[in-house]
Design a protein around this motif. Structure first.
Motif, PDB file in Angstrom:
ATOM      1  N   GLN A   1      49.126   8.524 -24.756  1.00 48.27           N
ATOM      2  CA  GLN A   1      48.034   9.434 -24.425  1.00 48.27           C
ATOM      3  C   GLN A   1      46.728   8.890 -24.986  1.00 48.27           C
ATOM      4  OE1 GLN A   1      48.670  13.557 -25.591  1.00 48.27           O
ATOM      5  NE2 GLN A   1      47.579  14.243 -23.774  1.00 48.27           N
ATOM      6  N   SER A   2      46.817   8.140 -26.086  1.00 48.83           N
ATOM      7  CA  SER A   2      45.622   7.511 -26.645  1.00 48.83           C
ATOM      8  C   SER A   2      45.128   6.390 -25.731  1.00 48.83           C
ATOM      9  CB  SER A   2      45.904   6.970 -28.048  1.00 48.83           C
ATOM     10  OG  SER A   2      46.804   5.880 -28.006  1.00 48.83           O
ATOM     11  N   ASN A   3      46.050   5.798 -24.955  1.00 45.02           N
ATOM     12  CA  ASN A   3      45.643   4.823 -23.945  1.00 45.02           C
ATOM     13  C   ASN A   3      44.653   5.448 -22.964  1.00 45.02           C
ATOM     14  OD1 ASN A   3      46.456   4.199 -20.874  1.00 45.02           O
ATOM     15  ND2 ASN A   3      46.421   2.275 -21.985  1.00 45.02           N
ATOM     16  N   ILE A   4      44.933   6.665 -22.565  1.00 41.76           N
ATOM     17  CA  ILE A   4      44.053   7.367 -21.627  1.00 41.76           C
ATOM     18  C   ILE A   4      42.762   7.792 -22.322  1.00 41.76           C
ATOM     19  CG2 ILE A   4      43.953   9.162 -19.853  1.00 41.76           C
ATOM     20  CD1 ILE A   4      47.009   9.341 -20.086  1.00 41.76           C
TER      21      ILE A   4
ATOM     22  N   GLY B   1      48.159  12.521 -12.047  1.00 43.49           N
ATOM     23  CA  GLY B   1      49.034  13.266 -12.942  1.00 43.49           C
ATOM     24  C   GLY B   1      50.479  12.835 -12.817  1.00 43.49           C
ATOM     25  N   PHE B   2      50.940  12.624 -11.575  1.00 45.45           N
ATOM     26  CA  PHE B   2      52.310  12.149 -11.365  1.00 45.45           C
ATOM     27  C   PHE B   2      52.538  10.815 -12.072  1.00 45.45           C
ATOM     28  CE2 PHE B   2      52.841  14.868  -7.430  1.00 45.45           C
ATOM     29  CZ  PHE B   2      53.952  15.555  -7.914  1.00 45.45           C
ATOM     30  N   PHE B   3      51.536   9.926 -12.001  1.00 41.49           N
ATOM     31  CA  PHE B   3      51.691   8.626 -12.648  1.00 41.49           C
ATOM     32  C   PHE B   3      51.756   8.779 -14.163  1.00 41.49           C
ATOM     33  CE2 PHE B   3      49.921   4.975 -14.864  1.00 41.49           C
ATOM     34  CZ  PHE B   3      50.729   3.954 -14.387  1.00 41.49           C
TER      35      PHE B   3
ATOM     36  N   TYR C   1      39.923  11.059 -14.859  1.00 45.35           N
ATOM     37  CA  TYR C   1      40.442  10.507 -16.108  1.00 45.35           C
ATOM     38  C   TYR C   1      40.650  11.595 -17.157  1.00 45.35           C
ATOM     39  CZ  TYR C   1      39.215   5.867 -14.272  1.00 45.35           C
ATOM     40  OH  TYR C   1      39.128   4.730 -13.522  1.00 45.35           O
ATOM     41  N   ILE C   2      39.752  12.564 -17.201  1.00 50.36           N
ATOM     42  CA  ILE C   2      39.908  13.677 -18.152  1.00 50.36           C
ATOM     43  C   ILE C   2      41.150  14.494 -17.797  1.00 50.36           C
ATOM     44  CG2 ILE C   2      38.888  15.830 -18.973  1.00 50.36           C
ATOM     45  CD1 ILE C   2      36.126  14.496 -18.612  1.00 50.36           C
ATOM     46  N   SER C   3      41.322  14.778 -16.505  1.00 52.32           N
ATOM     47  CA  SER C   3      42.517  15.485 -16.046  1.00 52.32           C
ATOM     48  C   SER C   3      43.775  14.697 -16.395  1.00 52.32           C
ATOM     49  CB  SER C   3      42.438  15.702 -14.530  1.00 52.32           C
ATOM     50  OG  SER C   3      43.648  16.185 -14.012  1.00 52.32           O
ATOM     51  N   TYR C   4      43.707  13.391 -16.208  1.00 47.84           N
ATOM     52  CA  TYR C   4      44.799  12.471 -16.532  1.00 47.84           C
ATOM     53  C   TYR C   4      45.200  12.603 -17.995  1.00 47.84           C
ATOM     54  CZ  TYR C   4      46.873   7.653 -16.605  1.00 47.84           C
ATOM     55  OH  TYR C   4      47.681   6.559 -16.722  1.00 47.84           O
ATOM     56  N   PHE C   5      44.211  12.662 -18.882  1.00 46.95           N
ATOM     57  CA  PHE C   5      44.465  12.769 -20.314  1.00 46.95           C
ATOM     58  C   PHE C   5      45.242  14.046 -20.639  1.00 46.95           C
ATOM     59  CE2 PHE C   5      43.243  14.327 -24.534  1.00 46.95           C
ATOM     60  CZ  PHE C   5      43.596  13.249 -25.330  1.00 46.95           C
ATOM     61  N   PHE C   6      44.804  15.175 -20.083  1.00 45.37           N
ATOM     62  CA  PHE C   6      45.457  16.443 -20.411  1.00 45.37           C
ATOM     63  C   PHE C   6      46.818  16.578 -19.727  1.00 45.37           C
ATOM     64  CE2 PHE C   6      41.022  17.590 -21.458  1.00 45.37           C
ATOM     65  CZ  PHE C   6      41.234  18.061 -22.741  1.00 45.37           C
ATOM     66  N   LEU C   7      46.947  16.070 -18.497  1.00 45.98           N
ATOM     67  CA  LEU C   7      48.240  16.137 -17.814  1.00 45.98           C
ATOM     68  C   LEU C   7      49.290  15.281 -18.515  1.00 45.98           C
ATOM     69  CD1 LEU C   7      47.146  16.040 -14.055  1.00 45.98           C
ATOM     70  CD2 LEU C   7      48.158  17.973 -15.290  1.00 45.98           C
TER      71      LEU C   7
ATOM     72  N   LEU D   1      56.010  16.458 -23.530  1.00 47.48           N
ATOM     73  CA  LEU D   1      56.697  17.743 -23.624  1.00 47.48           C
ATOM     74  C   LEU D   1      58.047  17.717 -22.915  1.00 47.48           C
ATOM     75  CD1 LEU D   1      53.811  20.334 -23.044  1.00 47.48           C
ATOM     76  CD2 LEU D   1      55.028  19.869 -25.183  1.00 47.48           C
ATOM     77  N   TYR D   2      58.146  16.924 -21.837  1.00 45.90           N
ATOM     78  CA  TYR D   2      59.347  16.969 -21.004  1.00 45.90           C
ATOM     79  C   TYR D   2      60.214  15.716 -21.054  1.00 45.90           C
ATOM     80  CZ  TYR D   2      57.731  21.328 -18.947  1.00 45.90           C
ATOM     81  OH  TYR D   2      57.353  22.628 -18.767  1.00 45.90           O
TER      82      TYR D   2
END
Length: 516
Positions: free
Chosen positions: A155-158, A382-384, A312-318, A324-325
């Motif tokens: 997630q830090s990558n994003i 997000g899928f990616f 990119y912001i959406s990517y970070f949160f998704l 989680l899963y």
């Protein structure tokens, strides 16, 4: 303040923080080049046009450097230690970045050559970091779910991706696309990562496993005491010595991994195809050429750039859903569903891209196509992130024994570099010639990635190394690589109930005995 003090006092927390920052460095480059590619002064300085294939070549040559850097850093890490290898990679990264910054600064002749050189050298450093950091981190961290921990680090990558694009967008908006500092500032700002990491690395211990491998028990004890405290150091040292004694008779080299007759060829192909399939999802191209894709969907240049930042912001949160899963449903489920989800999104984008390019002929308002197209691209991203960003880096650490884990990690980076070199090199050529039909190409490549993963990639989560090795042993007995045929399809999913190791398997120490 108490949290910061705890992090500084806890070596394991320092290792996680260091590893996360290093992975953010890799993400920064992806976001950095997105707007640089559209800067008019940059294109003039390099002596190329916006449509020139050299735009993609300059971006993609970095990945060739990554492939070579992974091999060199892996060798140096085994011969001289993880820390010296990481230090050298960070220094090389800083040098390559500096060469990129000064390319064409006050001179025009040889600017492109210097940019090529800087990109390649920086790739050497980042590729080495990507190869050594996961091994170093796994050898110093034994607690928590492996998948969750790595997903959190990625997630830090994003975060690095977002940081780079935000700096790019800010200076471009303030200075304009004709200003050279609008592309030079984002490049030199990247120096904060290698400089910060170089100044911090002295605080970290060397890998105790590396010390044991080189018969330096005293140094290994000191490192273990630094990580776990003096009370636990003795017991940890005994575990490492026992693991080393069991593994020392099974020395493994690249020749034992890359040939069809090799003992670990099956594991290597799972690793190789994981990285090939990740590149085939097409997201590497989206992350580098994001603004151009939004323009293809009908937005103007400025709006496309802001939408790319939003994506990119959406990517970070998704990405939060990944960690989680990943332990609840497994790596395999996330990868297969992610690939098929992206295939559907790219099919939709093919239709919407065609309508956007022909909106005047059909009398369709631009926003009627552009808005659903943008939402679809956000969903594909997000899928990616959930299905493919971290998983392909995690699986090699779970299927290779410690005697070949460094080589397995290096092979993973090599294939990642070569595959992304090809995809990112060909993407601008594809958009210039195929336009929106390139989305359909990515739809088919995602279908292939999803099918291959479903057919041949075992579920490695929730199991110890020994349990995962049982799949590869059984595949030889069944004379088949199909997951559904090996061990009655047991590796199609996470272990259920008491049939596997469950959480205990997921918490199996990589630091201590893989075979103990």
């Amino acid at each position: 303040m108490d949290f910061i003090k705890d992090v500084i006092a806890d070596k394991k927390s320092e290792v996680v923080l260091f590893s996360s920052t290093a992975i953010a460095l890799y993400g920064y480059d992806q976001g950095m080049m997105s707007l640089i590619n559209t800067n008019f002064d940059y294109l003039d300085t390099m002596g190329i046009s916006k449509e020139s294939p050299l735009v993609g070549v300059i971006v993609s040559v970095y990945y060739l450097g990554c492939a070579v850097g992974a091999v060199l850093a892996s060798y140096l890490g085994d011969a001289r230690g993880r820390k010296p290898s990481i230090f050298a990679c960070l220094a090389v990264t800083a040098l390559g970045n500096l060469l990129m910054f000064i390319a064409g600064l006050g001179f025009s002749q040889g600017a492109m050559t210097l940019m090529f050189l800087g990109r390649t050298i920086m790739g050497l450093g980042v590729g080495g970091i990507d190869a050594v950091i996961p091994v170093y981190s796994s050898e110093l961290n034994e607690e928590g779910g492996r998948g969750k921990a790595l997903a959190q680090e990625f997630q830090s990558n994003i975060f690095g991706l977002n940081m780079a694009f935000a700096i790019n967008l800010a200076v471009t908006s303030g200075l304009g696309k004709e200003n050279q500092w609008a592309w030079r500032i984002p490049i030199i700002a990247m120096q904060v990562y290698p400089v910060l990491l170089l100044s911090f690395i002295y605080r970290l211990p060397e890998s105790p496993r590396w010390f044991i491998f080189h018969d330096r028990e005293g140094d290994a004890h000191v490192a273990l005491a630094d990580i776990y405290g003096e009370d636990e150091a003795g017991g940890k040292l005994d575990e490492l010595k026992k693991a080393h004694d069991e593994e020392s008779s099974h020395s493994i080299g690249y020749s034992d991994m890359i040939f069809p007759s090799s003992q670990q060829f099956h594991e290597t192909m799972v690793t190789v195809m994981g990285q090939v399939n990740q590149a085939l999802t097409g997201y590497g191209a989206i992350s580098v050429y994001g603004p151009q894709i939004f323009q293809l969907l009908g937005f103007d240049v400025s709006t496309s750039e802001y939408l790319t930042q939003g994506n990119y912001i959406s990517y970070f949160f998704l990405m939060t859903f990944a960690w989680l899963y990943i332990e609840r449903v497994g790596r395999r489920f996330l990868m297969v569903s992610g690939a098929f989800g992206m295939a559907i999104c790219f099919c939709i984008l093919t239709v919407l891209g065609g309508l956007a390019m022909n909106s005047h002929r059909f009398g369709i308002p631009n926003l009627a196509v552009s808005i659903p197209g943008s939402i679809t691209l956000f969903v594909a991203t997000g899928f990616f992130g959930i299905g493919w960003l971290a998983e392909v880096w995690l699986i090699p650490t779970e299927i290779f024994p410690s005697t070949s884990r460094a080589q397995g990690s290096a092979i993973s980076v090599i294939i990642w570099g070569l595959a992304n070199f090809a995809v990112i090199l060909l993407t601008p050529i594809g958009f210039n010639n195929l336009h929106y039909w390139l989305f359909l190409v990515f739809a088919f490549t995602n279908l292939f990635a999803g099918w291959w993963t479903w057919a041949y990639s075992p579920e490695t989560g929730g199991r110890s190394f020994e349990k995962n090795q049982a799949f590869f042993t059984a595949s030889k007995e069944h004379n088949s690589w199909l997951v559904t045929r090996v061990s009655k399809g047991e590796f199609r999913h996470l272990p259920r109930g008491k049939e596997g190791d469950g959480v205990d398997g997921e918490r199996q120490p990589l630091l201590a005995a893989d075979g103990a």
